[in-house]
Scaffold this motif. Structure first.
Motif, PDB file in Angstrom:
ATOM      1  N   ALA A  53      27.237  50.181 -51.068  1.00  0.00           N
ATOM      2  CA  ALA A  53      28.151  51.013 -51.858  1.00  0.00           C
ATOM      3  C   ALA A  53      27.964  50.689 -53.332  1.00  0.00           C
ATOM      4  O   ALA A  53      27.830  49.532 -53.715  1.00  0.00           O
ATOM      5  N   LEU A  54      27.958  51.747 -54.153  1.00  0.00           N
ATOM      6  CA  LEU A  54      27.832  51.611 -55.598  1.00  0.00           C
ATOM      7  C   LEU A  54      28.712  52.675 -56.244  1.00  0.00           C
ATOM      8  O   LEU A  54      28.266  53.769 -56.553  1.00  0.00           O
ATOM      9  N   PRO A  55      30.014  52.376 -56.398  1.00  0.00           N
ATOM     10  CA  PRO A  55      30.929  53.366 -56.968  1.00  0.00           C
ATOM     11  C   PRO A  55      30.653  53.580 -58.458  1.00  0.00           C
ATOM     12  O   PRO A  55      30.588  52.627 -59.227  1.00  0.00           O
ATOM     13  N   VAL A  56      30.438  54.846 -58.833  1.00  0.00           N
ATOM     14  CA  VAL A  56      30.161  55.182 -60.226  1.00  0.00           C
ATOM     15  C   VAL A  56      31.072  56.309 -60.686  1.00  0.00           C
ATOM     16  O   VAL A  56      31.656  57.028 -59.884  1.00  0.00           O
ATOM     17  N   SER A  57      31.149  56.462 -62.002  1.00  0.00           N
ATOM     18  CA  SER A  57      31.901  57.543 -62.609  1.00  0.00           C
ATOM     19  C   SER A  57      30.994  58.192 -63.653  1.00  0.00           C
ATOM     20  O   SER A  57      30.198  57.508 -64.299  1.00  0.00           O
ATOM     21  N   PHE A  58      31.099  59.532 -63.815  1.00  0.00           N
ATOM     22  CA  PHE A  58      30.311  60.236 -64.817  1.00  0.00           C
ATOM     23  C   PHE A  58      30.970  61.565 -65.127  1.00  0.00           C
ATOM     24  O   PHE A  58      31.839  62.032 -64.398  1.00  0.00           O
ATOM     25  N   THR A  59      30.561  62.167 -66.219  1.00  0.00           N
ATOM     26  CA  THR A  59      31.080  63.464 -66.622  1.00  0.00           C
ATOM     27  C   THR A  59      30.266  64.554 -65.939  1.00  0.00           C
ATOM     28  O   THR A  59      29.053  64.623 -66.147  1.00  0.00           O
ATOM     29  N   PRO A  60      30.887  65.394 -65.114  1.00  0.00           N
ATOM     30  CA  PRO A  60      30.135  66.458 -64.445  1.00  0.00           C
ATOM     31  C   PRO A  60      29.575  67.449 -65.458  1.00  0.00           C
ATOM     32  O   PRO A  60      30.227  67.795 -66.439  1.00  0.00           O
ATOM     33  N   GLY A  61      28.346  67.889 -65.227  1.00  0.00           N
ATOM     34  CA  GLY A  61      27.713  68.885 -66.079  1.00  0.00           C
ATOM     35  C   GLY A  61      27.633  70.210 -65.345  1.00  0.00           C
ATOM     36  O   GLY A  61      28.291  70.419 -64.325  1.00  0.00           O
ATOM     37  N   THR A  62      26.806  71.106 -65.853  1.00  0.00           N
ATOM     38  CA  THR A  62      26.623  72.378 -65.164  1.00  0.00           C
ATOM     39  C   THR A  62      25.873  72.140 -63.865  1.00  0.00           C
ATOM     40  O   THR A  62      25.019  71.265 -63.786  1.00  0.00           O
ATOM     41  N   ARG A  63      26.211  72.908 -62.874  1.00  0.00           N
ATOM     42  CA  ARG A  63      25.624  72.736 -61.552  1.00  0.00           C
ATOM     43  C   ARG A  63      24.169  73.214 -61.549  1.00  0.00           C
ATOM     44  O   ARG A  63      23.867  74.297 -62.015  1.00  0.00           O
ATOM     45  N   ALA A  64      23.286  72.391 -61.035  1.00  0.00           N
ATOM     46  CA  ALA A  64      21.875  72.753 -60.913  1.00  0.00           C
ATOM     47  C   ALA A  64      21.688  73.584 -59.661  1.00  0.00           C
ATOM     48  O   ALA A  64      22.397  73.413 -58.665  1.00  0.00           O
ATOM     49  N   THR A  65      20.745  74.491 -59.699  1.00  0.00           N
ATOM     50  CA  THR A  65      20.423  75.296 -58.532  1.00  0.00           C
ATOM     51  C   THR A  65      18.968  75.123 -58.173  1.00  0.00           C
ATOM     52  O   THR A  65      18.204  74.503 -58.924  1.00  0.00           O
ATOM     53  N   ALA A  66      18.554  75.659 -57.068  1.00  0.00           N
ATOM     54  CA  ALA A  66      17.170  75.536 -56.611  1.00  0.00           C
ATOM     55  C   ALA A  66      16.218  76.103 -57.650  1.00  0.00           C
ATOM     56  O   ALA A  66      16.298  77.276 -57.993  1.00  0.00           O
ATOM     57  N   ALA A  67      15.324  75.275 -58.156  1.00  0.00           N
ATOM     58  CA  ALA A  67      14.288  75.674 -59.113  1.00  0.00           C
ATOM     59  C   ALA A  67      14.859  76.416 -60.320  1.00  0.00           C
ATOM     60  O   ALA A  67      14.235  77.311 -60.853  1.00  0.00           O
ATOM     61  N   GLY A  68      16.084  76.078 -60.713  1.00  0.00           N
ATOM     62  CA  GLY A  68      16.681  76.689 -61.885  1.00  0.00           C
ATOM     63  C   GLY A  68      17.145  78.121 -61.685  1.00  0.00           C
ATOM     64  O   GLY A  68      17.508  78.811 -62.623  1.00  0.00           O
ATOM     65  N   THR A  69      17.170  78.593 -60.453  1.00  0.00           N
ATOM     66  CA  THR A  69      17.588  79.978 -60.170  1.00  0.00           C
ATOM     67  C   THR A  69      19.083  80.018 -59.909  1.00  0.00           C
ATOM     68  O   THR A  69      19.612  79.190 -59.185  1.00  0.00           O
ATOM     69  N   ASP A  70      19.759  80.974 -60.498  1.00  0.00           N
ATOM     70  CA  ASP A  70      21.179  81.151 -60.231  1.00  0.00           C
ATOM     71  C   ASP A  70      21.300  81.856 -58.889  1.00  0.00           C
ATOM     72  O   ASP A  70      21.030  83.041 -58.764  1.00  0.00           O
TER      73      ASP A  70
END
Length: 75
Positions: A53-70
Motif C-alpha cells: 500500500a502506498l497512499p498518495v494525494s494529488f490534484t486531479p487533472g483533465t481525464r485522459a482518453t484512449a490515444a487522446g480521442t474524446d
C-alpha cells in the motif's frame, strides 16, 4: 517473478521497460503527488521489495482518453 539463470523469463527486460514507461507517464500526469500515509511493504517476499500500500494525494487533472480521442464524440 522473472526467475533466475536459465529459467529467467525471456520477457523480463521488456516488462521492466514497460513498467518504467508506465511509471514515468503516471508521474508526468500527476506531478504534485505526495505520500499521505504509511507505506506498507510485503513482509513475506524476501529479497523483493514489494509495496502493498502506498497512499498518495494529488490534484486531479483533465481525464485522459484512449490515444487522446474524446470517446464521448463516438457515442
Amino acid at each position: 517473478s522473472y526467475g533466475v539463470g536459465v529459467h529467467r523469463c525471456l520477457g523480463a527486460n521488456l516488462a521492466n521497460v514497460m513498467i518504467e514507461v508506465m511509471i514515468a507517464e503516471v508521474l508526468r500526469r500527476i506531478p504534485d503527488y505526495r505520500i499521505v500515509g504509511p507505506v506498507s511493504r510485503y513482509a513475506t517476499i524476501g529479497i523483493i521489495h514489494g509495496i502493498e500500500a502506498l497512499p498518495v494525494s494529488f490534484t486531479p487533472g483533465t481525464r485522459a482518453t484512449a490515444a487522446g480521442t474524446d470517446l464521448t464524440t463516438l457515442i
